[in-house]
Design a protein around this motif. Structure first.
Motif, PDB file in Angstrom:
ATOM      1  N   LEU A  48       0.856  -1.185  -0.025  1.00 54.75           N
ATOM      2  CA  LEU A  48       0.105  -0.032   0.135  1.00 54.75           C
ATOM      3  C   LEU A  48       0.809   1.373   0.150  1.00 54.75           C
ATOM      4  CD1 LEU A  48      -2.728  -0.994   2.306  1.00 54.75           C
ATOM      5  CD2 LEU A  48      -2.771  -1.057  -0.002  1.00 54.75           C
ATOM      6  N   SER A  49       2.069   1.189   0.510  1.00 50.29           N
ATOM      7  CA  SER A  49       2.736   2.191   0.767  1.00 50.29           C
ATOM      8  C   SER A  49       3.453   2.614  -0.961  1.00 50.29           C
ATOM      9  CB  SER A  49       4.217   2.087   1.679  1.00 50.29           C
ATOM     10  OG  SER A  49       5.012   3.272   1.424  1.00 50.29           O
ATOM     11  N   VAL A  50       3.833   1.582  -1.386  1.00 55.41           N
ATOM     12  CA  VAL A  50       4.052   1.707  -2.977  1.00 55.41           C
ATOM     13  C   VAL A  50       3.209   2.257  -3.698  1.00 55.41           C
ATOM     14  CG1 VAL A  50       5.042   0.527  -4.937  1.00 55.41           C
ATOM     15  CG2 VAL A  50       5.964  -0.113  -2.548  1.00 55.41           C
ATOM     16  N   GLY A  55       0.718   8.039  -6.786  1.00 54.79           N
ATOM     17  CA  GLY A  55      -0.284   8.962  -7.162  1.00 54.79           C
ATOM     18  C   GLY A  55      -1.453   8.753  -7.890  1.00 54.79           C
ATOM     19  N   ILE A  56      -2.212   7.761  -7.803  1.00 57.44           N
ATOM     20  CA  ILE A  56      -3.188   7.273  -8.561  1.00 57.44           C
ATOM     21  C   ILE A  56      -4.567   7.824  -8.060  1.00 57.44           C
ATOM     22  CG2 ILE A  56      -4.851   5.268  -8.905  1.00 57.44           C
ATOM     23  CD1 ILE A  56      -2.213   3.304  -8.810  1.00 57.44           C
ATOM     24  N   GLY A  57      -4.949   8.703  -8.807  1.00 58.14           N
ATOM     25  CA  GLY A  57      -6.285   9.321  -8.451  1.00 58.14           C
ATOM     26  C   GLY A  57      -7.666   8.791  -8.998  1.00 58.14           C
ATOM     27  N   THR A  58      -7.573   7.733  -9.774  1.00 54.25           N
ATOM     28  CA  THR A  58      -8.920   7.135 -10.102  1.00 54.25           C
ATOM     29  C   THR A  58      -8.582   5.560 -10.352  1.00 54.25           C
ATOM     30  OG1 THR A  58      -9.453   8.887 -11.825  1.00 54.25           O
ATOM     31  CG2 THR A  58     -10.583   6.969 -12.112  1.00 54.25           C
ATOM     32  N   VAL A  59      -9.542   4.858  -9.723  1.00 49.12           N
ATOM     33  CA  VAL A  59      -9.625   3.323  -9.734  1.00 49.12           C
ATOM     34  C   VAL A  59     -10.728   3.033 -10.369  1.00 49.12           C
ATOM     35  CG1 VAL A  59      -9.417   1.345  -8.502  1.00 49.12           C
ATOM     36  CG2 VAL A  59      -8.101   3.324  -7.555  1.00 49.12           C
ATOM     37  N   VAL A  60     -10.532   2.039 -11.496  1.00 50.05           N
ATOM     38  CA  VAL A  60     -11.559   1.560 -12.288  1.00 50.05           C
ATOM     39  C   VAL A  60     -11.615   0.042 -11.751  1.00 50.05           C
ATOM     40  CG1 VAL A  60     -12.591   0.979 -14.465  1.00 50.05           C
ATOM     41  CG2 VAL A  60     -11.354   3.227 -14.018  1.00 50.05           C
ATOM     42  N   PRO A  72     -12.692  -7.246  -0.163  1.00 49.27           N
ATOM     43  CA  PRO A  72     -12.546  -5.892  -0.349  1.00 49.27           C
ATOM     44  C   PRO A  72     -11.283  -5.435  -0.419  1.00 49.27           C
ATOM     45  CG  PRO A  72     -14.151  -6.545   1.466  1.00 49.27           C
ATOM     46  CD  PRO A  72     -13.515  -7.582   0.786  1.00 49.27           C
ATOM     47  N   CYS A  73     -10.918  -4.243  -1.188  1.00 49.43           N
ATOM     48  CA  CYS A  73      -9.496  -3.777  -1.544  1.00 49.43           C
ATOM     49  C   CYS A  73      -9.087  -3.128  -0.037  1.00 49.43           C
ATOM     50  CB  CYS A  73      -9.544  -3.172  -2.809  1.00 49.43           C
ATOM     51  SG  CYS A  73      -9.772  -3.699  -4.116  1.00 49.43           S
ATOM     52  N   ARG A  74      -7.933  -3.495   0.301  1.00 45.16           N
ATOM     53  CA  ARG A  74      -7.290  -2.710   1.174  1.00 45.16           C
ATOM     54  C   ARG A  74      -6.902  -1.443   0.761  1.00 45.16           C
ATOM     55  NH1 ARG A  74      -2.674  -4.535   4.341  1.00 45.16           N
ATOM     56  NH2 ARG A  74      -3.749  -3.074   6.098  1.00 45.16           N
ATOM     57  N   ARG A  75      -6.598  -0.302   1.706  1.00 45.26           N
ATOM     58  CA  ARG A  75      -6.274   0.925   1.205  1.00 45.26           C
ATOM     59  C   ARG A  75      -5.376   1.639   2.180  1.00 45.26           C
ATOM     60  NH1 ARG A  75      -8.223   0.481  -3.717  1.00 45.26           N
ATOM     61  NH2 ARG A  75     -10.498   0.442  -3.861  1.00 45.26           N
ATOM     62  N   TYR A  76      -4.663   2.369   1.663  1.00 49.14           N
ATOM     63  CA  TYR A  76      -3.672   3.084   2.612  1.00 49.14           C
ATOM     64  C   TYR A  76      -4.163   4.245   3.407  1.00 49.14           C
ATOM     65  CZ  TYR A  76      -3.493   5.978  -1.758  1.00 49.14           C
ATOM     66  OH  TYR A  76      -3.786   6.807  -2.569  1.00 49.14           O
ATOM     67  N   PRO A  77      -3.809   4.713   4.376  1.00 50.24           N
ATOM     68  CA  PRO A  77      -4.326   5.645   5.213  1.00 50.24           C
ATOM     69  C   PRO A  77      -4.391   7.042   4.446  1.00 50.24           C
ATOM     70  CG  PRO A  77      -2.694   4.491   6.615  1.00 50.24           C
ATOM     71  CD  PRO A  77      -2.563   4.075   5.087  1.00 50.24           C
ATOM     72  N   GLY A  78      -5.425   7.838   4.294  1.00 51.39           N
ATOM     73  CA  GLY A  78      -5.500   9.048   3.710  1.00 51.39           C
ATOM     74  C   GLY A  78      -6.039   8.584   1.987  1.00 51.39           C
ATOM     75  N   PHE A  79      -6.519   7.414   1.743  1.00 48.84           N
ATOM     76  CA  PHE A  79      -6.787   6.957   0.424  1.00 48.84           C
ATOM     77  C   PHE A  79      -7.863   8.151  -0.018  1.00 48.84           C
ATOM     78  CE2 PHE A  79      -9.610   4.790  -2.599  1.00 48.84           C
ATOM     79  CZ  PHE A  79      -8.827   4.379  -3.718  1.00 48.84           C
ATOM     80  N   ALA A  80      -7.621   8.753  -1.148  1.00 44.75           N
ATOM     81  CA  ALA A  80      -8.722   9.760  -1.810  1.00 44.75           C
ATOM     82  C   ALA A  80      -9.040   9.326  -3.199  1.00 44.75           C
ATOM     83  CB  ALA A  80      -8.303  11.094  -1.452  1.00 44.75           C
ATOM     84  N   ALA A  81      -8.515   8.249  -3.970  1.00 47.72           N
ATOM     85  CA  ALA A  81      -8.697   8.307  -5.215  1.00 47.72           C
ATOM     86  C   ALA A  81     -10.321   7.814  -5.400  1.00 47.72           C
ATOM     87  CB  ALA A  81      -7.883   7.087  -5.535  1.00 47.72           C
ATOM     88  N   GLU A  82     -10.945   8.276  -6.327  1.00 51.31           N
ATOM     89  CA  GLU A  82     -12.190   7.777  -6.690  1.00 51.31           C
ATOM     90  C   GLU A  82     -12.497   6.543  -7.331  1.00 51.31           C
ATOM     91  OE1 GLU A  82     -16.395   9.427  -8.782  1.00 51.31           O
ATOM     92  OE2 GLU A  82     -14.513  10.673  -9.084  1.00 51.31           O
ATOM     93  N   VAL A  83     -13.217   5.728  -6.722  1.00 50.11           N
ATOM     94  CA  VAL A  83     -13.285   4.357  -7.211  1.00 50.11           C
ATOM     95  C   VAL A  83     -14.492   4.096  -7.989  1.00 50.11           C
ATOM     96  CG1 VAL A  83     -13.553   1.727  -6.557  1.00 50.11           C
ATOM     97  CG2 VAL A  83     -12.046   3.402  -5.273  1.00 50.11           C
ATOM     98  N   LEU A  84     -14.330   3.692  -9.404  1.00 50.51           N
ATOM     99  CA  LEU A  84     -15.433   3.699 -10.238  1.00 50.51           C
ATOM    100  C   LEU A  84     -15.658   1.839 -10.202  1.00 50.51           C
ATOM    101  CD1 LEU A  84     -14.256   6.008 -13.198  1.00 50.51           C
ATOM    102  CD2 LEU A  84     -15.869   6.644 -11.009  1.00 50.51           C
ATOM    103  N   PHE A  85     -17.276   1.757 -10.337  1.00 52.56           N
ATOM    104  CA  PHE A  85     -17.627   0.377 -10.308  1.00 52.56           C
ATOM    105  C   PHE A  85     -18.814  -0.101 -10.756  1.00 52.56           C
ATOM    106  CE2 PHE A  85     -18.546   1.808  -6.203  1.00 52.56           C
ATOM    107  CZ  PHE A  85     -19.819   1.352  -5.935  1.00 52.56           C
TER     108      PHE A  85
END
Length: 256
Positions: A48-50, A55-60, A72-85
């Motif tokens: 998650l650190s990597v 700097g990924i801002g959008t996850v499809v 469920p996907c694990r996320r790093y602290p402060g994750f702010a990307a928009e996830v589209l599904f």
């Protein structure tokens, strides 16, 4: 040119940059903007650190509801990307190919048949459309993934590579990189656990078939597109809504 494509992560498999390829007319697909992978449910903190540093801002996320609920996907602290599904189910390949406890040969044939319909799957087409809309409209890096990062993801990436003018040989090479990228044995073991939990005892050769890709699969998808629409570009315009202007916009964004 030194190419660093595959990130050697521990719990996220098949994580790689699908930029960097040369394109028709000169130039290359920009690196560091287009990422693809398997699901992130088993990501380690180090993984998650990597990912954070990319700097990924959008996850499809091409997975369906049941797949996202199961892992469920694990996320790093402060994750702010928009996830589209997609609010529904998008799978069709492993579900159908594994359901009858097939041999490796039967699974391979089933996968090829199912690729013949991947371009027209009613629940997947809307996500392919959202993928291309996001690439046109959103700045910064993006990530596209499904469960194993090979079928739904592989098809979407191949379509973008076509739009950008990547040579067919490189399109296929990127698709087949799934078979050698990262910790293959661990990826197959993770997939085997999920497949057997749902469908029972399936032999190792069949598991490896279900967890891999072959040229005939992608070729079957492209042949079905040509049969139905004549050309890839006609399919992209008619089904995905990607006209000449949209394709030009993508090339302007992602070719250097």
């Amino acid at each position: 040119m030194t190419v660093t494509r595959v990130l050697p992560l521990t719990g996220i498999h098949n994580f790689r940059d699908y930029g960097l390829y040369p394109v028709a007319g000169g130039g290359r697909v920009r690196p560091g903007l287009l990422w693809r992978s398997a699901q992130h449910g088993d990501a380690t903190d180090a993984d998650l650190s990597v990912v954070r540093d990319l700097g990924i801002g959008t996850v499809v996320d091409l997975r369906g509801n049941s797949e996202r609920d199961a892992k469920p996907c694990r996320r790093y602290p402060g994750f702010a990307a928009e996830v589209l599904f997609h609010d529904g189910e998008t799978a069709g390949l492993h579900v159908q190919a594994a359901a009858s406890n097939p041999s490796a040969a039967e699974a391979r044939a089933a996968m090829q048949r199912l690729y013949e319909g991947i371009a027209f799957r009613p629940t997947l087409v809307p996500m392919i459309q959202r993928y291309f809309a996001a690439l046109q409209d959103r700045d910064g890096a993006s990530l596209v993934h499904c469960v194993a990062g090979k079928d739904r993801t592989g098809f979407a990436v191949a379509l973008l590579h076509h739009v950008l003018g990547v040579h067919p040989d490189d399109i296929m090479a990127d698709y087949l990189l799934t078979n050698v990228a990262g910790n293959i044995d661990q990826r197959i073991a993770t997939g085997a656990e999920q497949i057997r939990a749902k469908y029972g005892a399936i032999d190792e050769d069949t598991i490896r078939t279900l967890m891999g890709v072959e040229p005939e699969y992608l070729e079957a998808a492209f042949a079905a597109i040509r049969d139905a629409h004549g050309t890839m570009d006609a399919y992209l315009a008619d089904v995905i809504g990607l006209d000449d202007a949209a394709q030009d916009k993508l090339r302007a964004r992602f070719i250097a």
